[in-house]
Design a protein around this motif. Sequence first.
Motif, PDB file in Angstrom:
ATOM      1  N   GLY A  11      64.448  23.486  57.357  1.00 24.21           N
ATOM      2  CA  GLY A  11      63.306  24.349  57.064  1.00 24.21           C
ATOM      3  C   GLY A  11      63.262  24.649  55.584  1.00 24.21           C
ATOM      4  N   SER A  12      63.575  23.639  54.774  1.00 24.60           N
ATOM      5  CA  SER A  12      63.750  23.853  53.336  1.00 24.60           C
ATOM      6  C   SER A  12      62.442  24.076  52.593  1.00 24.60           C
ATOM      7  CB  SER A  12      64.475  22.647  52.723  1.00 24.60           C
ATOM      8  OG  SER A  12      63.765  21.443  52.990  1.00 24.60           O
ATOM      9  N   SER A  13      61.299  23.854  53.253  1.00 21.67           N
ATOM     10  CA  SER A  13      60.020  24.105  52.586  1.00 21.67           C
ATOM     11  C   SER A  13      59.438  25.473  52.900  1.00 21.67           C
ATOM     12  CB  SER A  13      58.998  23.014  52.968  1.00 21.67           C
ATOM     13  OG  SER A  13      59.372  21.773  52.416  1.00 21.67           O
ATOM     14  N   THR A  14      60.080  26.213  53.802  1.00 15.12           N
ATOM     15  CA  THR A  14      59.651  27.594  54.048  1.00 15.12           C
ATOM     16  C   THR A  14      60.075  28.450  52.862  1.00 15.12           C
ATOM     17  OG1 THR A  14      61.717  28.228  55.146  1.00 15.12           O
ATOM     18  CG2 THR A  14      59.986  27.246  56.534  1.00 15.12           C
ATOM     19  N   PRO A  15      59.444  29.606  52.669  1.00  9.27           N
ATOM     20  CA  PRO A  15      59.855  30.450  51.530  1.00  9.27           C
ATOM     21  C   PRO A  15      61.343  30.791  51.534  1.00  9.27           C
ATOM     22  CG  PRO A  15      57.756  31.202  52.390  1.00  9.27           C
ATOM     23  CD  PRO A  15      58.244  30.149  53.344  1.00  9.27           C
ATOM     24  N   ALA A  66      78.172  23.064  56.709  1.00  6.86           N
ATOM     25  CA  ALA A  66      77.469  24.254  57.195  1.00  6.86           C
ATOM     26  C   ALA A  66      75.980  23.955  57.272  1.00  6.86           C
ATOM     27  CB  ALA A  66      77.717  25.450  56.279  1.00  6.86           C
ATOM     28  N   VAL A  67      75.321  24.586  58.248  1.00  7.43           N
ATOM     29  CA  VAL A  67      73.876  24.455  58.419  1.00  7.43           C
ATOM     30  C   VAL A  67      73.244  25.830  58.298  1.00  7.43           C
ATOM     31  CG1 VAL A  67      72.032  24.010  60.106  1.00  7.43           C
ATOM     32  CG2 VAL A  67      73.876  22.350  59.797  1.00  7.43           C
ATOM     33  N   VAL A  68      72.159  25.913  57.535  1.00  9.65           N
ATOM     34  CA  VAL A  68      71.341  27.120  57.465  1.00  9.65           C
ATOM     35  C   VAL A  68      70.024  26.798  58.162  1.00  9.65           C
ATOM     36  CG1 VAL A  68      70.141  28.758  55.960  1.00  9.65           C
ATOM     37  CG2 VAL A  68      72.402  27.872  55.311  1.00  9.65           C
ATOM     38  N   HIS A  69      69.745  27.508  59.248  1.00 13.03           N
ATOM     39  CA  HIS A  69      68.532  27.263  60.034  1.00 13.03           C
ATOM     40  C   HIS A  69      67.447  28.241  59.599  1.00 13.03           C
ATOM     41  CE1 HIS A  69      65.688  26.485  63.079  1.00 13.03           C
ATOM     42  NE2 HIS A  69      66.215  27.158  64.075  1.00 13.03           N
ATOM     43  N   ALA A  70      66.484  27.711  58.838  1.00 13.26           N
ATOM     44  CA  ALA A  70      65.373  28.538  58.340  1.00 13.26           C
ATOM     45  C   ALA A  70      64.031  27.977  58.791  1.00 13.26           C
ATOM     46  CB  ALA A  70      65.418  28.611  56.818  1.00 13.26           C
ATOM     47  N   ALA A  71      64.045  27.080  59.764  1.00  9.58           N
ATOM     48  CA  ALA A  71      62.820  26.374  60.177  1.00  9.58           C
ATOM     49  C   ALA A  71      62.031  27.180  61.194  1.00  9.58           C
ATOM     50  CB  ALA A  71      63.171  25.001  60.729  1.00  9.58           C
ATOM     51  N   THR A  91      64.669  25.372  67.507  1.00 16.58           N
ATOM     52  CA  THR A  91      66.033  25.908  67.492  1.00 16.58           C
ATOM     53  C   THR A  91      66.914  25.192  68.504  1.00 16.58           C
ATOM     54  OG1 THR A  91      65.319  28.089  66.726  1.00 16.58           O
ATOM     55  CG2 THR A  91      67.435  27.977  67.889  1.00 16.58           C
ATOM     56  N   ARG A  92      66.364  24.931  69.677  1.00 11.78           N
ATOM     57  CA  ARG A  92      67.147  24.225  70.696  1.00 11.78           C
ATOM     58  C   ARG A  92      67.603  22.862  70.162  1.00 11.78           C
ATOM     59  NH1 ARG A  92      63.865  24.851  74.543  1.00 11.78           N
ATOM     60  NH2 ARG A  92      64.906  26.543  75.639  1.00 11.78           N
ATOM     61  N   ASN A  93      66.714  22.164  69.451  1.00 10.13           N
ATOM     62  CA  ASN A  93      67.081  20.863  68.900  1.00 10.13           C
ATOM     63  C   ASN A  93      68.107  20.988  67.783  1.00 10.13           C
ATOM     64  OD1 ASN A  93      66.543  17.950  68.983  1.00 10.13           O
ATOM     65  ND2 ASN A  93      65.754  18.227  66.905  1.00 10.13           N
ATOM     66  N   VAL A  94      67.969  22.026  66.944  1.00 11.82           N
ATOM     67  CA  VAL A  94      68.948  22.255  65.871  1.00 11.82           C
ATOM     68  C   VAL A  94      70.330  22.520  66.459  1.00 11.82           C
ATOM     69  CG1 VAL A  94      69.640  23.866  64.051  1.00 11.82           C
ATOM     70  CG2 VAL A  94      67.277  23.052  64.155  1.00 11.82           C
ATOM     71  N   LEU A  95      70.391  23.331  67.501  1.00 13.30           N
ATOM     72  CA  LEU A  95      71.685  23.641  68.111  1.00 13.30           C
ATOM     73  C   LEU A  95      72.322  22.394  68.723  1.00 13.30           C
ATOM     74  CD1 LEU A  95      70.795  27.033  69.845  1.00 13.30           C
ATOM     75  CD2 LEU A  95      72.070  26.699  67.714  1.00 13.30           C
ATOM     76  N   GLU A  96      71.520  21.600  69.419  1.00 18.10           N
ATOM     77  CA  GLU A  96      72.044  20.367  69.999  1.00 18.10           C
ATOM     78  C   GLU A  96      72.537  19.421  68.906  1.00 18.10           C
ATOM     79  OE1 GLU A  96      68.868  18.841  72.356  1.00 18.10           O
ATOM     80  OE2 GLU A  96      69.055  20.383  73.919  1.00 18.10           O
ATOM     81  N   ALA A  97      71.792  19.354  67.802  1.00 14.78           N
ATOM     82  CA  ALA A  97      72.190  18.483  66.693  1.00 14.78           C
ATOM     83  C   ALA A  97      73.494  18.959  66.053  1.00 14.78           C
ATOM     84  CB  ALA A  97      71.070  18.425  65.657  1.00 14.78           C
ATOM     85  N   CYS A  98      73.641  20.274  65.885  1.00 12.92           N
ATOM     86  CA  CYS A  98      74.878  20.817  65.311  1.00 12.92           C
ATOM     87  C   CYS A  98      76.078  20.473  66.179  1.00 12.92           C
ATOM     88  CB  CYS A  98      74.761  22.334  65.154  1.00 12.92           C
ATOM     89  SG  CYS A  98      73.699  22.874  63.799  1.00 12.92           S
ATOM     90  N   ALA A  99      75.901  20.550  67.499  1.00 15.48           N
ATOM     91  CA  ALA A  99      76.993  20.230  68.415  1.00 15.48           C
ATOM     92  C   ALA A  99      77.362  18.746  68.314  1.00 15.48           C
ATOM     93  CB  ALA A  99      76.597  20.587  69.842  1.00 15.48           C
TER      94      ALA A  99
END
Length: 348
Positions: A11-15, A66-71, A91-99
Amino acid sequence: MAMPRTVTVIGSSTPLGSAAVERLSTDSAVVAIDGTVPGMPPGGVDVRVMDPRDRLLPLALEGTDAVVHAAFSDDLTAGPDALYGHNVGGTRNVLEACARADVGRLVVLSTAAVYGAHADNPVPLDEYAPMRANPGFAWAYQRQLVEELVEDWADAHPDVAVTVLRLVPVLGPELENAVSHLLGAPRLLVPATGQPLWQLLRVSDAADAVAHVLQHDLSGIYNVAPDGWLSTDETAAALHTRVQKVGQTTFAQILRAAQAAGIGPAPEESLAYLTHPWAVDGTRLRETGWRPRSSTRDCLQAFAESRAGTVSIGTLRLQTADLRRAGTGVAFLLGVLGWRLLRRGGRS
């Protein structure tokens, strides 16, 4: 303590995501992931254009510490289905990807709105207060669903250090969101029966909080807020404007009319957050050494200075001089928003 060697910001393009990329790139190698191509990321940042819901996300996370979830979408007027797909599904996809990528550290940028806006809220709310996001307001309620997903995932992955940051509303001179649209209006509109308390955070302070929890390896839930809060009158004074109290029904009509005109900053279901207090206690994070550089009053004053000569009508930002010259067209626009009701001090 040292920062992680490699941090991926999703989510690097969010503020908030953009600010986190800039702050973290001074101490770590940063990978920036977003479905939107960023403007001008800092030098050395590895930019990868990928939707956070992409099933190939685990490949992009390989090798990150480390992952920062800002998406998260900040479009308060988006429909519940669109928000759910973006915020909860993403978020569900981010969590699955982190695992799958064996990420050892996760920071999730949440919102203090998950506490809900209720007449019986304690002032302030600390991290032990239950999440009671108002169900009718999809944006806030679905962020609570996000946190519930993260909590369950953290329980199932005890080897991963998980941090949730509950941010109060973020304000910046060039930031366009529902808060800036409300505060940039000709008058500070509040429900006649409301007793809102205002807490605002600069984007740079939010980014510093992300860096702080990573550097100090902090896990758990933390409110991120400046000391104290302001009343509506104090907020209006800092903005050099006046308070306009509006009846609940009239306010809802204005929001509906603005949404119908395509310039609505927020749905009428968000009115509870302008009516009841949901100020938070940021002591827990401050006790670890984090300090915001700006107070709520500082945020408001910087915002007012940056918006001098302009006003917000819904999501439109207009030059004050243009309003004076526009005549009939502006009168029609203000009529659409129920401005005549406001000028009569509607109390319906």
